[in-house]
Design an enzyme around this catalytic site. Structure first.
Site, PDB file in Angstrom:
ATOM      1  N   THR A 100       0.819  -1.202   0.000  1.00 58.76           N
ATOM      2  CA  THR A 100       0.000   0.000   0.000  1.00 58.76           C
ATOM      3  C   THR A 100       0.860   1.261   0.000  1.00 58.76           C
ATOM      4  O   THR A 100       0.520   2.257  -0.648  1.00 58.76           O
ATOM      5  CB  THR A 100      -0.974   0.000   1.201  1.00 58.76           C
ATOM      6  OG1 THR A 100      -1.733  -1.213   1.182  1.00 58.76           O
ATOM      7  CG2 THR A 100      -1.929   1.176   1.137  1.00 58.76           C
ATOM      8  N   CYS A 101       1.989   1.226   0.675  1.00 56.36           N
ATOM      9  CA  CYS A 101       2.881   2.394   0.703  1.00 56.36           C
ATOM     10  C   CYS A 101       3.427   2.692  -0.685  1.00 56.36           C
ATOM     11  O   CYS A 101       3.494   3.855  -1.103  1.00 56.36           O
ATOM     12  CB  CYS A 101       4.017   2.179   1.695  1.00 56.36           C
ATOM     13  SG  CYS A 101       3.452   2.007   3.400  1.00 56.36           S
ATOM     14  N   THR A 102       3.813   1.653  -1.414  1.00 61.74           N
ATOM     15  CA  THR A 102       4.304   1.847  -2.770  1.00 61.74           C
ATOM     16  C   THR A 102       3.197   2.406  -3.653  1.00 61.74           C
ATOM     17  O   THR A 102       3.414   3.360  -4.410  1.00 61.74           O
ATOM     18  CB  THR A 102       4.855   0.525  -3.336  1.00 61.74           C
ATOM     19  OG1 THR A 102       5.930   0.079  -2.492  1.00 61.74           O
ATOM     20  CG2 THR A 102       5.351   0.683  -4.760  1.00 61.74           C
TER      21      THR A 102
END
Length: 159
Positions: A46-48
């Protein structure tokens, strides 16, 4: 927790921007509105996706004169590799000492994984006077921000 109308906590931390330098928020208020996008960890799903979405929507922020910075607890060297691998077109601030996430009160744990004191997914928009004009914090690390709302907040802060 930092809220709309509060003075944004100032900080100085390493900046990964292809090189490693120093970033002090108060020294960058001339780039306002400043979008501070906190994320738990580089190279995670999700961060990417979140950082790549900011990359892909950078024109929306540049059009209103806004500057975006990602913030995580990763080292600046890790963040530079993350920037390179994902062609990120904005700087990433390294908060390895957890001072920024503490100041903004956005710390969380992944207790079941034994990982503590990472950044919650959160976005703050700071205007040229250092005032927080938008604040969004998620207790669910799988939820991304409303990018249109962030861009609208940046536009409003630039007016």
């Amino acid at each position: 927790m930092v809220s709309v109308g509060d003075e944004a906590p100032d900080f100085t931390a390493p900046l990964a921007d292809g090189d490693v330098g120093s970033f002090t928020l108060s020294d960058h208020l001339d780039e306002a509105p400043v979008v501070l996008a906190f994320f738990p960890a580089a190279f995670t799903g999700t961060c990417t996706t979140e950082m790549c979405t900011f990359r892909d929507q950078m024109a929306n922020f540049e059009d209103v004169g806004a500057t975006v910075y990602g913030i995580s607890i990763d080292t600046p060297f890790t963040l530079n590799e993350f920037r390179d691998q994902n062609d990120l077109n904005f700087g990433l601030v390294s908060d390895t000492n957890r001072e920024i996430i503490d100041a903004y009160d956005v710390s969380m744990d992944f207790a079941d994984l034994g990982v503590r004191d990472v950044a919650k997914r959160a976005v703050f928009v700071v205007d040229g006077s250092g005032t927080v004009t938008y604040a969004w914090v998620s207790d669910d690390p799988g939820v991304e921000p409303d990018y249109d709302a962030v861009a609208a907040a940046a536009e409003e802060a630039s007016a």
